[in-house]
Design a protein around this motif. Structure first.
Motif, PDB file in Angstrom:
ATOM      1  N   LEU A 153       0.848  -1.191   0.000  1.00 57.68           N
ATOM      2  CA  LEU A 153       0.000   0.000   0.000  1.00 57.68           C
ATOM      3  C   LEU A 153       0.886   1.244   0.000  1.00 57.68           C
ATOM      4  CD1 LEU A 153      -2.661  -1.054   2.687  1.00 57.68           C
ATOM      5  CD2 LEU A 153      -2.708  -1.454   0.215  1.00 57.68           C
ATOM      6  N   LEU A 154       0.588   2.174  -0.900  1.00 55.43           N
ATOM      7  CA  LEU A 154       1.338   3.418  -1.022  1.00 55.43           C
ATOM      8  C   LEU A 154       0.393   4.598  -0.909  1.00 55.43           C
ATOM      9  CD1 LEU A 154       3.570   2.488  -4.100  1.00 55.43           C
ATOM     10  CD2 LEU A 154       4.294   2.543  -1.723  1.00 55.43           C
ATOM     11  N   GLY A 155       0.870   5.693  -0.361  1.00 57.40           N
ATOM     12  CA  GLY A 155       0.029   6.893  -0.255  1.00 57.40           C
ATOM     13  C   GLY A 155       0.623   7.898   0.713  1.00 57.40           C
ATOM     14  N   ARG A 156       0.136   9.113   0.610  1.00 57.87           N
ATOM     15  CA  ARG A 156       0.628  10.171   1.489  1.00 57.87           C
ATOM     16  C   ARG A 156       0.140   9.940   2.921  1.00 57.87           C
ATOM     17  NH1 ARG A 156      -3.890  13.237   2.300  1.00 57.87           N
ATOM     18  NH2 ARG A 156      -5.516  13.085   0.704  1.00 57.87           N
ATOM     19  N   PRO A 157       0.761  10.596   3.904  1.00 62.00           N
ATOM     20  CA  PRO A 157       0.305  10.444   5.292  1.00 62.00           C
ATOM     21  C   PRO A 157      -1.131  10.906   5.474  1.00 62.00           C
ATOM     22  CG  PRO A 157       2.490  11.434   5.212  1.00 62.00           C
ATOM     23  CD  PRO A 157       1.996  11.397   3.803  1.00 62.00           C
ATOM     24  N   GLY A 158      -1.895  10.142   6.234  1.00 57.26           N
ATOM     25  CA  GLY A 158      -3.273  10.503   6.529  1.00 57.26           C
ATOM     26  C   GLY A 158      -4.294  10.023   5.524  1.00 57.26           C
ATOM     27  N   VAL A 159      -3.872   9.294   4.493  1.00 62.68           N
ATOM     28  CA  VAL A 159      -4.815   8.852   3.474  1.00 62.68           C
ATOM     29  C   VAL A 159      -5.535   7.573   3.883  1.00 62.68           C
ATOM     30  CG1 VAL A 159      -3.344   7.341   2.093  1.00 62.68           C
ATOM     31  CG2 VAL A 159      -5.058   8.764   0.951  1.00 62.68           C
ATOM     32  N   GLY A 160      -5.061   6.910   4.942  1.00 58.13           N
ATOM     33  CA  GLY A 160      -5.753   5.718   5.433  1.00 58.13           C
ATOM     34  C   GLY A 160      -5.011   4.420   5.229  1.00 58.13           C
ATOM     35  N   LYS A 161      -3.683   4.467   5.075  1.00 60.81           N
ATOM     36  CA  LYS A 161      -2.925   3.228   4.854  1.00 60.81           C
ATOM     37  C   LYS A 161      -2.991   2.309   6.075  1.00 60.81           C
ATOM     38  CE  LYS A 161       1.055   5.111   3.991  1.00 60.81           C
ATOM     39  NZ  LYS A 161       0.672   6.513   4.224  1.00 60.81           N
ATOM     40  N   THR A 162      -2.755   2.868   7.274  1.00 62.61           N
ATOM     41  CA  THR A 162      -2.755   2.038   8.482  1.00 62.61           C
ATOM     42  C   THR A 162      -4.147   1.512   8.771  1.00 62.61           C
ATOM     43  OG1 THR A 162      -0.940   3.384   9.354  1.00 62.61           O
ATOM     44  CG2 THR A 162      -2.137   2.008  10.912  1.00 62.61           C
ATOM     45  N   THR A 163      -5.182   2.317   8.524  1.00 57.81           N
ATOM     46  CA  THR A 163      -6.558   1.854   8.715  1.00 57.81           C
ATOM     47  C   THR A 163      -6.859   0.658   7.818  1.00 57.81           C
ATOM     48  OG1 THR A 163      -7.235   4.103   9.290  1.00 57.81           O
ATOM     49  CG2 THR A 163      -8.969   2.563   8.661  1.00 57.81           C
ATOM     50  N   ALA A 164      -6.434   0.751   6.546  1.00 56.80           N
ATOM     51  CA  ALA A 164      -6.649  -0.367   5.622  1.00 56.80           C
ATOM     52  C   ALA A 164      -5.831  -1.576   6.044  1.00 56.80           C
ATOM     53  CB  ALA A 164      -6.279   0.066   4.202  1.00 56.80           C
ATOM     54  N   LEU A 165      -4.620  -1.357   6.531  1.00 53.04           N
ATOM     55  CA  LEU A 165      -3.773  -2.458   6.975  1.00 53.04           C
ATOM     56  C   LEU A 165      -4.418  -3.208   8.139  1.00 53.04           C
ATOM     57  CD1 LEU A 165      -0.978  -3.167   5.787  1.00 53.04           C
ATOM     58  CD2 LEU A 165       0.050  -2.051   7.757  1.00 53.04           C
ATOM     59  N   ARG A 166      -5.000  -2.461   9.060  1.00 55.05           N
ATOM     60  CA  ARG A 166      -5.666  -3.050  10.219  1.00 55.05           C
ATOM     61  C   ARG A 166      -6.867  -3.893   9.778  1.00 55.05           C
ATOM     62  NH1 ARG A 166      -6.996   1.511  12.462  1.00 55.05           N
ATOM     63  NH2 ARG A 166      -4.927   1.832  13.376  1.00 55.05           N
ATOM     64  N   GLU A 167      -7.622  -3.392   8.808  1.00 56.84           N
ATOM     65  CA  GLU A 167      -8.793  -4.121   8.320  1.00 56.84           C
ATOM     66  C   GLU A 167      -8.379  -5.376   7.556  1.00 56.84           C
ATOM     67  OE1 GLU A 167     -13.004  -4.611   7.244  1.00 56.84           O
ATOM     68  OE2 GLU A 167     -11.782  -3.935   8.932  1.00 56.84           O
ATOM     69  N   ILE A 168      -7.281  -5.283   6.791  1.00 53.06           N
ATOM     70  CA  ILE A 168      -6.800  -6.462   6.059  1.00 53.06           C
ATOM     71  C   ILE A 168      -6.390  -7.566   7.027  1.00 53.06           C
ATOM     72  CG2 ILE A 168      -4.912  -7.292   4.606  1.00 53.06           C
ATOM     73  CD1 ILE A 168      -5.013  -4.635   3.119  1.00 53.06           C
ATOM     74  N   ALA A 169      -5.722  -7.191   8.120  1.00 54.48           N
ATOM     75  CA  ALA A 169      -5.328  -8.187   9.117  1.00 54.48           C
ATOM     76  C   ALA A 169      -6.549  -8.883   9.695  1.00 54.48           C
ATOM     77  CB  ALA A 169      -4.510  -7.518  10.220  1.00 54.48           C
ATOM     78  N   ARG A 170      -7.597  -8.133   9.985  1.00 55.29           N
ATOM     79  CA  ARG A 170      -8.805  -8.740  10.556  1.00 55.29           C
ATOM     80  C   ARG A 170      -9.493  -9.664   9.563  1.00 55.29           C
ATOM     81  NH1 ARG A 170     -13.966  -8.356  10.265  1.00 55.29           N
ATOM     82  NH2 ARG A 170     -13.845  -6.691   8.729  1.00 55.29           N
ATOM     83  N   VAL A 171      -9.613  -9.234   8.299  1.00 53.34           N
ATOM     84  CA  VAL A 171     -10.292 -10.050   7.288  1.00 53.34           C
ATOM     85  C   VAL A 171      -9.535 -11.356   7.054  1.00 53.34           C
ATOM     86  CG1 VAL A 171     -10.901 -10.153   4.848  1.00 53.34           C
ATOM     87  CG2 VAL A 171     -11.412  -8.097   6.163  1.00 53.34           C
ATOM     88  N   LEU A 172      -8.202 -11.278   6.943  1.00 55.12           N
ATOM     89  CA  LEU A 172      -7.432 -12.496   6.696  1.00 55.12           C
ATOM     90  C   LEU A 172      -7.481 -13.443   7.887  1.00 55.12           C
ATOM     91  CD1 LEU A 172      -4.273 -11.008   4.910  1.00 55.12           C
ATOM     92  CD2 LEU A 172      -6.085 -12.374   3.879  1.00 55.12           C
ATOM     93  N   ALA A 173      -7.523 -12.901   9.109  1.00 52.02           N
ATOM     94  CA  ALA A 173      -7.535 -13.749  10.296  1.00 52.02           C
ATOM     95  C   ALA A 173      -8.916 -14.328  10.571  1.00 52.02           C
ATOM     96  CB  ALA A 173      -7.040 -12.957  11.507  1.00 52.02           C
ATOM     97  N   ASP A 174      -9.964 -13.499  10.491  1.00 56.28           N
ATOM     98  CA  ASP A 174     -11.310 -13.944  10.862  1.00 56.28           C
ATOM     99  C   ASP A 174     -12.064 -14.562   9.696  1.00 56.28           C
ATOM    100  OD1 ASP A 174     -10.596 -12.910  13.258  1.00 56.28           O
ATOM    101  OD2 ASP A 174     -12.018 -11.250  13.255  1.00 56.28           O
ATOM    102  N   ASP A 175     -12.113 -13.860   8.571  1.00 57.55           N
ATOM    103  CA  ASP A 175     -12.912 -14.334   7.439  1.00 57.55           C
ATOM    104  C   ASP A 175     -12.222 -15.448   6.660  1.00 57.55           C
ATOM    105  OD1 ASP A 175     -14.519 -12.338   8.325  1.00 57.55           O
ATOM    106  OD2 ASP A 175     -14.188 -10.973   6.628  1.00 57.55           O
TER     107      ASP A 175
END
Length: 597
Positions: A153-175
């Motif tokens: 994931l690439l992007g400027r600060p504040g665009v939501g990279k860490t938020t998306a990373l957190r959601e990806i971790a949850r989807v891969l672990a739970d779903d």
């Protein structure tokens, strides 16, 4: 951003809009009350505005300045009073321990407090960033996440990279039911404290004691805990890039973020270029360079990319997806852009995929900020053939073919020599033009000098009708036949040190007894330290650039990347032509630019 031109959906390429219900769409958990409890009562009351809570991004407290609240669309002061040391200490006492990177958090929340310190180590500023767990933010790339390939994931600060990373971790672990390990350097992905935030689901979290140890924890996660997926935020050093490659080569899916807005930023970043395969300069053979229509030295990808998929996050609801990073990098290095796949989400949470014409590549854009262009675009003086090689006056290499051609041309008779030479008196009574028999001199260079200088000299292939012989010094030294014939016909021999325009010009002016002869440029081997082929090739390139472009055309020229030692020799050569030159770019792509006088 260039105005996009969406392509109409084709049945095989279109992706239908999401049909998720409102309850399945984005849900946000921010624990904002916990963060507000950190601030002094006066600031807490000013921030606790129900209409603005959802848009609050961060709170900035700087000593001696008014406190500032930053929202998604604006910033505003929340008090007329300046921040005091007591207020800063009040906040620091209510958050977790600050690590070596001056970051702290609040236990069981995703908020991040960063400190600015003076020389004595006292906090004189705080940046309190609101951390939110947004569920449903990766609907646009849900199909990519479940492929099992590594994603960057690439992007400027504040665009939501860490938020998306957190959601990806949850989807891969739970779903998906995979074993996921999150390497959390600053406790920003899973929150502060020993218990990770519920936003990462069943994924496990490994904390990092110091930021400089992040690469070791990445390897430790693979060796000790057998993950199927490793999630890492902010890959920023060469050691971390190497650790990421090691993880990917072990068959573990890697999901991470890196500094940079686009893939082209990584290409130009020597520290992180290994994430996209690494970049190296390659010298092509003559046939391959001709087939490609490019110069002989080009940039190519060194190895397979660490990440198979890349996502450029320009906005929170608009992402550019590269499903084949290897193909994208190869195209960028060759000066072309692949078609962009744009994935966007509307206000109702429905997403769609369009294909747009690409923006102009930074690798091929004009301007001083993108000088890699001279190595990647298949255009310019060299590619057009205007910088054709000229035989050097070096004694190295095979001379048989060259000598045989000279012997075949010996004593050729001019086509129209039945009558006498046409001559006119010069300003001092001399007979003009002077007929010169060239021996071993490039005819194209001679004709160019005569045309530019307007010298009263005519070239002839009839030795008996010549007034003088112009020959290379090496030919006069090694060919006694030439000296014997010139002595028989009583012809003076004027020597040219090398087959270069300045040397030829000086010899012709000396032949006509002109006083304004130009400075003589030494032979290339005098510049090369030990006759090294690479040095001679680089000097020949610089000479061709000066004599065929810079001087006659009045245009600056950029040379190929060279080592510091070779660039120094090229600088010295440019100085002999009384031209200015300088080096620019980063190693190993640092190169020379020569300017006209």
């Amino acid at each position: 951003m260039v105005t996009s031109d969406p392509v109409q959906f084709a049945p095989a390429r279109s992706v239908p809009p999401s049909t998720a219900s409102a309850s399945q769409r984005r849900q946000t958990t921010d624990d904002l009350d916990t963060l507000l409890a950190v601030f002094p009562p006066a600031l807490r009351a000013a921030l606790d505005c129900p209409e603005r809570r959802d848009n609050l991004v961060e709170v900035v407290l700087d000593l001696g300045r008014r406190p500032e609240a930053r929202y998604r669309d604006r910033s505003e002061y929340i008090s007329e009073d300046c921040v005091t040391r007591e207020e800063l200490q009040y906040c620091c006492d209510r958050v977790g321990t600050f690590s070596s990177d001056n970051r702290a958090g609040i236990e069981r929340t995703l908020h991040r407090i960063s400190a600015i310190r003076n020389r004595d180590g006292d906090a004189i500023g705080l940046t309190c960033r609101i951390g939110r767990a947004v569920f449903g933010t990766i609907n646009m790339i849900d199909d990519l996440v479940q492929r099992g390939q590594s994603i960057l994931l690439l992007g400027r600060p504040g665009v939501g990279k860490t938020t998306a990373l957190r959601e990806i971790a949850r989807v891969l672990a739970d779903d998906c039911g995979k074993r996921v390990v999150v390497v959390d350097t600053s406790n920003e992905i899973a929150g502060d404290g020993d218990i990770p935030h519920p936003a990462i689901g069943r994924a496990r979290r490994m904390q990092v004691a110091r930021p400089e140890l992040q690469h070791k924890v990445m390897i430790e996660a693979v060796e000790n805990h057998m993950p199927e997926v490793v999630v890492i935020d902010e890959i920023g050093t060469e050691l971390e890039a190497l650790a990421a490659r090691t993880i990917a080569e072990r068959g573990v899916q890697l999901v991470g973020t890196a500094h940079g807005n686009r893939l082209e930023n990584l290409i130009k970043n020597p520290t992180l270029s290994d994430l996209v395969g690494g970049i190296q300069a390659v010298t092509l053979g003559d046939d391959e360079a001709r087939r490609r229509g490019s110069q002989k030295t080009v940039l190519e990808r060194k190895a397979p990319p660490t990440f198979a998929i890349a996502v450029e996050m320009f906005e929170r609801q608009r992402w550019v997806v590269h499903e084949d990073v290897a193909d994208t990098i190869d195209r960028l290095l060759r000066g072309t852009n692949p078609e962009q796949q744009i994935r966007s989400t509307d206000a109702d949470g429905r997403f769609s995929v369009t294909y747009e014409k690409p923006e102009p590549s930074m690798m091929a854009a004009a301007g001083a900020s993108t000088k890699v262009e001279s190595l990647t675009r298949q255009k310019g003086w060299r590619a057009s053939g205007r910088m054709s090689p000229i035989p050097m006056s070096s004694t190295r290499g095979e001379r048989g073919d060259f000598d045989r051609l000279l012997d075949q041309s010996w004593q050729q008779v001019e086509p129209n020599t039945s009558g006498e030479k046409v001559r006119t008196p010069g300003p001092n009574g001399e007979d003009w033009p002077v007929y010169v028999y060239p021996y071993g001199i490039g005819r194209s260079q001679l004709e160019q000098v005569l045309e530019v200088m307007k010298l009263p000299i005519a070239l002839t292939k009839d030795l008996e009708g010549a007034d003088a012989v112009l020959a290379l010094r090496s030919q006069v030294k090694n060919h006694s036949k030439l000296r014997q014939v010139a002595k028989t016909h009583q012809l003076p021999i004027h020597v040219v040190k090398s087959n270069t325009i300045p040397q030829i010009t000086r010899a012709l002016q000396r032949l006509l007894n002109l006083d304004d002869a130009v400075d003589v440029v030494p032979d290339m081997q005098l510049f090369a330290s030990s006759g090294d082929d690479d040095e001679l090739e680089a000097l020949e390139e610089a000479r061709l650039a000066v004599e065929q472009i810079v001087i006659p055309e009045g245009q600056p020229v950029e040379l190929l990347p060279r080592s510091p030692k070779v660039r120094k020799l090229q600088h010295e050569l440019a100085e002999h032509y009384r031209l200015k030159s300088d080096s620019f770019g980063e190693e190993p792509n640092r190169r020379l630019r020569i300017y006209p006088a």
